[in-house]
Write a protein that holds these residues in place. Structure first.
Motif, PDB file in Angstrom:
ATOM      1  N   PRO A  92       0.827  -1.207   0.000  1.00  0.00           N
ATOM      2  CA  PRO A  92       0.000   0.000   0.000  1.00  0.00           C
ATOM      3  C   PRO A  92       0.863   1.260   0.000  1.00  0.00           C
ATOM      4  CG  PRO A  92      -0.835  -1.598   1.577  1.00  0.00           C
ATOM      5  CD  PRO A  92       0.503  -2.109   1.108  1.00  0.00           C
ATOM      6  N   ILE A  93       0.429   2.269  -0.756  1.00  0.00           N
ATOM      7  CA  ILE A  93       1.172   3.525  -0.820  1.00  0.00           C
ATOM      8  C   ILE A  93       1.306   4.130   0.571  1.00  0.00           C
ATOM      9  CG2 ILE A  93       1.006   5.915  -1.611  1.00  0.00           C
ATOM     10  CD1 ILE A  93       1.937   4.074  -3.761  1.00  0.00           C
TER      11      ILE A  93
ATOM     12  N   ALA B 173       6.166  10.075   1.790  1.00  0.00           N
ATOM     13  CA  ALA B 173       5.261  11.212   1.960  1.00  0.00           C
ATOM     14  C   ALA B 173       4.880  11.801   0.605  1.00  0.00           C
ATOM     15  CB  ALA B 173       5.926  12.279   2.833  1.00  0.00           C
ATOM     16  N   CYS B 174       5.834  11.875  -0.314  1.00  0.00           N
ATOM     17  CA  CYS B 174       5.552  12.373  -1.666  1.00  0.00           C
ATOM     18  C   CYS B 174       4.518  11.477  -2.347  1.00  0.00           C
ATOM     19  CB  CYS B 174       6.830  12.407  -2.498  1.00  0.00           C
ATOM     20  SG  CYS B 174       7.996  13.728  -2.079  1.00  0.00           S
ATOM     21  N   ALA B 175       4.727  10.166  -2.243  1.00  0.00           N
ATOM     22  CA  ALA B 175       3.819   9.218  -2.885  1.00  0.00           C
ATOM     23  C   ALA B 175       2.413   9.306  -2.298  1.00  0.00           C
ATOM     24  CB  ALA B 175       4.365   7.800  -2.736  1.00  0.00           C
ATOM     25  N   ALA B 176       2.325   9.470  -0.978  1.00  0.00           N
ATOM     26  CA  ALA B 176       1.017   9.552  -0.328  1.00  0.00           C
ATOM     27  C   ALA B 176       0.279  10.821  -0.747  1.00  0.00           C
ATOM     28  CB  ALA B 176       1.191   9.522   1.192  1.00  0.00           C
TER      29      ALA B 176
ATOM     30  N   VAL C 120       7.337   5.807  10.024  1.00  0.00           N
ATOM     31  CA  VAL C 120       6.065   6.517   9.978  1.00  0.00           C
ATOM     32  C   VAL C 120       5.390   6.223   8.650  1.00  0.00           C
ATOM     33  CG1 VAL C 120       4.949   8.771   9.945  1.00  0.00           C
ATOM     34  CG2 VAL C 120       6.889   8.375  11.463  1.00  0.00           C
ATOM     35  N   GLY C 121       4.106   5.876   8.707  1.00  0.00           N
ATOM     36  CA  GLY C 121       3.349   5.624   7.489  1.00  0.00           C
ATOM     37  C   GLY C 121       2.426   6.788   7.182  1.00  0.00           C
ATOM     38  N   PHE C 122       1.988   6.893   5.940  1.00  0.00           N
ATOM     39  CA  PHE C 122       1.098   7.971   5.519  1.00  0.00           C
ATOM     40  C   PHE C 122      -0.056   7.373   4.719  1.00  0.00           C
ATOM     41  CE2 PHE C 122       5.464   9.621   5.616  1.00  0.00           C
ATOM     42  CZ  PHE C 122       5.333  10.668   6.527  1.00  0.00           C
ATOM     43  N   ASP C 123      -1.226   7.348   5.320  1.00  0.00           N
ATOM     44  CA  ASP C 123      -2.417   6.833   4.634  1.00  0.00           C
ATOM     45  C   ASP C 123      -2.963   7.934   3.731  1.00  0.00           C
ATOM     46  OD1 ASP C 123      -4.860   5.920   3.804  1.00  0.00           O
ATOM     47  OD2 ASP C 123      -5.538   5.266   5.784  1.00  0.00           O
ATOM     48  N   PRO C 124      -2.947   7.741   2.417  1.00  0.00           N
ATOM     49  CA  PRO C 124      -3.408   8.803   1.513  1.00  0.00           C
ATOM     50  C   PRO C 124      -4.888   9.121   1.627  1.00  0.00           C
ATOM     51  CG  PRO C 124      -3.001   6.767   0.312  1.00  0.00           C
ATOM     52  CD  PRO C 124      -2.466   6.553   1.689  1.00  0.00           C
ATOM     53  N   ASP C 125      -5.630   8.255   2.312  1.00  0.00           N
ATOM     54  CA  ASP C 125      -7.065   8.496   2.481  1.00  0.00           C
ATOM     55  C   ASP C 125      -7.398   9.143   3.824  1.00  0.00           C
ATOM     56  OD1 ASP C 125      -7.700   7.315  -0.028  1.00  0.00           O
ATOM     57  OD2 ASP C 125      -7.510   5.326   0.882  1.00  0.00           O
TER      58      ASP C 125
END
Length: 217
Positions: free
Chosen positions: A11-12, A70-73, A32-37
């Motif tokens: 997942p992105i 972070a860029c991808a998210a 650290v993860g970044f959920d794009p939603d």
């Protein structure tokens, strides 16, 4: 799950590589993860990209991968490179966001070497410009052939212009498919013995054995 022949399947924004202690050691706890939603995660991603673009993290390869995530998210969440750059703020260009989002899209087998510090993030940017099998060849040629970032950049451009990667590597004295392995004494002796009896090269026996092993996997 294999990542061969494709971009990342995770997942992105998910810190699959950065959170693995086998790769980043004690720093895995910092992942650290970044959920794009998730709006809050998108805001955190925007701050991270802004900090990343300002060179505040220096040459820390793990933090650079976080910046790439972070860029991808941001791109996934806003569905636009332009919107992602605007959300990150002044000083963040569309080209910067696109470049690092593509690094985050690299397969795990390549990103793990970046996280370990074995492939420089600046080289990973150029690997990401190449697609298909040559992408893997170029990445692993850094490990086995000691390519510099400048050489990686040049080879990526040549391959995208249609030059066979084997030819580009040969020009730089890197032999495609050549890797040094360390074997237990008994295995080494048996390999040499069988190669001699069968009038073949040890590499052919190794290649045949590995092909069979990969098919089973």
């Amino acid at each position: 799950m294999t990542d061969r022949g494709a971009d990342r399947e995770d997942p992105i924004g998910k810190p699959v590589v950065r959170s693995d202690p086998a790769v980043t050691g004690e720093r895995a706890a910092e992942a650290v993860g970044f959920d794009p939603d998730d709006p809050d995660d998108l805001e955190a991603a925007a701050r991270t990209v802004r900090e990343f673009a300002s060179d505040a993290i220096g040459d820390d390869h793990v933090l650079m991968l976080r910046g790439a995530a972070a860029c991808a998210a941001l791109v996934r969440g806003l569905d636009s490179y332009t919107a992602a750059a605007e959300r990150a703020g002044d000083g963040v260009s569309v080209a910067f966001v696109r470049k690092w989002a593509r690094v985050h899209a690299l397969p795990q087998s390549i990103r793990r070497h970046v996280a370990r510090g074995e492939i420089a993030p600046s080289a990973a940017k150029h690997i990401a410009r190449v697609s298909g099998e040559p992408r893997y060849v170029l990445a692993f040629a850094i490990l086995d052939g000691g390519l510099t970032v400048r050489e990686v950049r040049a080879i990526a451009s040549e391959v995208n212009d249609g030059r066979p990667i084997a030819e580009a590597l040969q020009e730089r004295d890197v032999t495609l498919g050549e890797v040094t392995v360390a074997l237990p004494e008994g295995t080494y002796v048996e390999l040499r013995r069988r190669a001699s009896i069968e009038n073949t090269d040890p590499g052919e026996i190794v290649a045949e054995a590995l092909s069979a092993y990969f098919k089973e996997k």
